[in-house]
Motif scaffolding. Structure first.
Motif: not given
Ligand code: FA5
Length: 356
Positions: A187, A189, A213, A215, A221, A226, A324
């Motif tokens: 991420h 972050s 990731r 996944q 993907t 992000q 994020g």
């Molecule tokens: C996070 O990654 C947190 N770092 C977000 C955050 C930042 C929260 C700052 C609070 C403060 P999460 O795992 O939910 O959160 O991922 C955020 C977004 O990334 C998801 O909603 C999705 O849109 C995108 N995402 C995550 N994994 C994938 C993936 N494998 N493929 C495509 N999009 C993805």
């Protein structure tokens, strides 16, 4: 073989041959050696007409022979003209014809979305920054209030990298004493504490990067993008977060689109939220796409005091918010973009990509 020909007939056949042949030379696209062989060679019509001279009465032969020579010279001069002409000026090339345009590509939709998102946040003072995409565990997890072996880490399904620790004496040392292992950033972050370490307050960053990731399915993907917003200053509140969300939504999704925040949990924000955007298809009334009038976008929250401390910022004086979101998901939720499989974005099928 020409038989029973009179002098007058032979002369008119020769003149006719001269005219036809000169025209043929002018318009032909064949190589000049080939044309020469065809019009002056031993199997040419001119040779046949020349041989017919012997059938004429003796007294006519020198007169008609003169015409044969004139026709030959005239054809040779046409041939030499063709040889000296530049290739482009031949009749076959028309410089006034419109050219054939080579196909021109355009930016990938993810690049387009990145540019659009950057422009919107820049208007309210956020600065686009870049941080490593291969980073230490410390920045991706530990400094974000997720100690080693904390179960919350599992959600990030991370790729760990075997890499030698800089300045380490042992080549086998892949674990830094403070920063631990290296990871492909799961991420954006990881940019939070790195930005705080620059010691320039207030912080208004927009960090856009590739994330990785383990996944893959219709909505995931292994590589995706992000964008991470971070605002740290004195007296930053949830109201500021809400105001920035609404600004972004009206400019990215269009007028009338608003945000909603719901309680959630992240280790690095407290309180944490899920952010929803009002559905563009039904204007918030509820439809097949959204069910209850809202579409889920991603996470946000007020920066956890432990994260501020990890970045060397006093949480008693400063506060901040962070969010994020996935670029792919955010773009797919734009009205009129009915993508039902995120993997298509990276299939590199031009027939698909040309539509955007
Ligand atoms: C996070 O990654 C947190 N770092 C977000 C955050 C930042 C929260 C700052 C609070 C403060 P999460 O795992 O939910 O959160 O991922 C955020 C977004 O990334 C998801 O909603 C999705 O849109 C995108 N995402 C995550 N994994 C994938 C993936 N494998 N493929 C495509 N999009 C993805």
């Amino acid at each position: 073989m020409i038989e029973n020909v009179s002098s007058a007939n032979l002369i008119s056949l020769l003149i006719e041959y001269e005219q036809i042949t000169r025209e043929e030379i002018r318009t032909s696209t064949e190589p000049s050696e080939m044309i020469k062989l065809k019009v002056l060679g031993s199997k040419s019509k001119l040779s046949e007409l020349t041989r017919a001279l012997s059938k004429l009465p003796k007294e006519d032969r020198s007169r008609v022979g003169l015409v044969v020579n004139q026709v030959k010279t005239s054809i040779e001069s046409e041939l030499s003209k063709k040889n000296t002409e530049p290739v482009q000026s031949r009749n076959t090339f028309d410089p006034t014809m419109p050219g054939i345009r080579p196909p021109v590509g355009h930016l990938h939709i993810v690049s387009q979305a990145i540019m659009e998102i950057t422009r919107i946040f820049e208007r309210i003072g956020f600065i686009r920054v870049r941080h490593p995409e291969v980073d230490w565990d410390w920045y991706a997890f530990e400094s974000l209030n997720m100690p080693l072996h904390h179960p919350a880490r599992d959600e990030w399904e991370t790729f760990f990298i075997k890499s030698q620790v800089p300045n380490s004496k042992s080549q086998k040392n892949t674990k830094h004493a403070k920063f631990d292992k290296m990871v492909l950033t799961p991420h954006t972050s990881n940019g939070q504490v790195r930005e705080m370490e620059k010691r320039k307050l207030p912080i208004r960053m927009i960090n856009i990067a590739k994330c990785y990731r383990r996944q893959i399915d219709v909505s995931h993907t292994p590589m995706f993008h992000q964008f991470e917003g971070l605002y740290v200053d004195k007296n930053v509140s949830i109201a500021h977060l809400k105001g920035v969300m609404d600004f972004f939504f009206t400019h990215f999704y269009g007028p009338g689109r608003i945000s909603r925040i719901r309680p959630f949990h992240f280790q690095f924000t407290e309180p944490s939220f899920e952010i929803d955007v009002s559905c563009g298809a039904c204007a918030g009334g509820g439809c097949r796409l959204c069910k209850d009038g809202w579409l889920e976008l991603g996470g946000a929250g007020m920066v956890h005091p432990n994260v501020l401390k990890a970045g060397g910022i006093d949480p008693e004086i400063y506060s901040g918010f962070a969010f994020g979101w996935g670029i792919e998901r955010t773009y797919m939720m734009k009205s009129g973009t009915s993508l039902d499989d995120v993997r298509l974005l990276y299939s590199n099928d031009v027939r698909f990509l040309e539509q955007f």
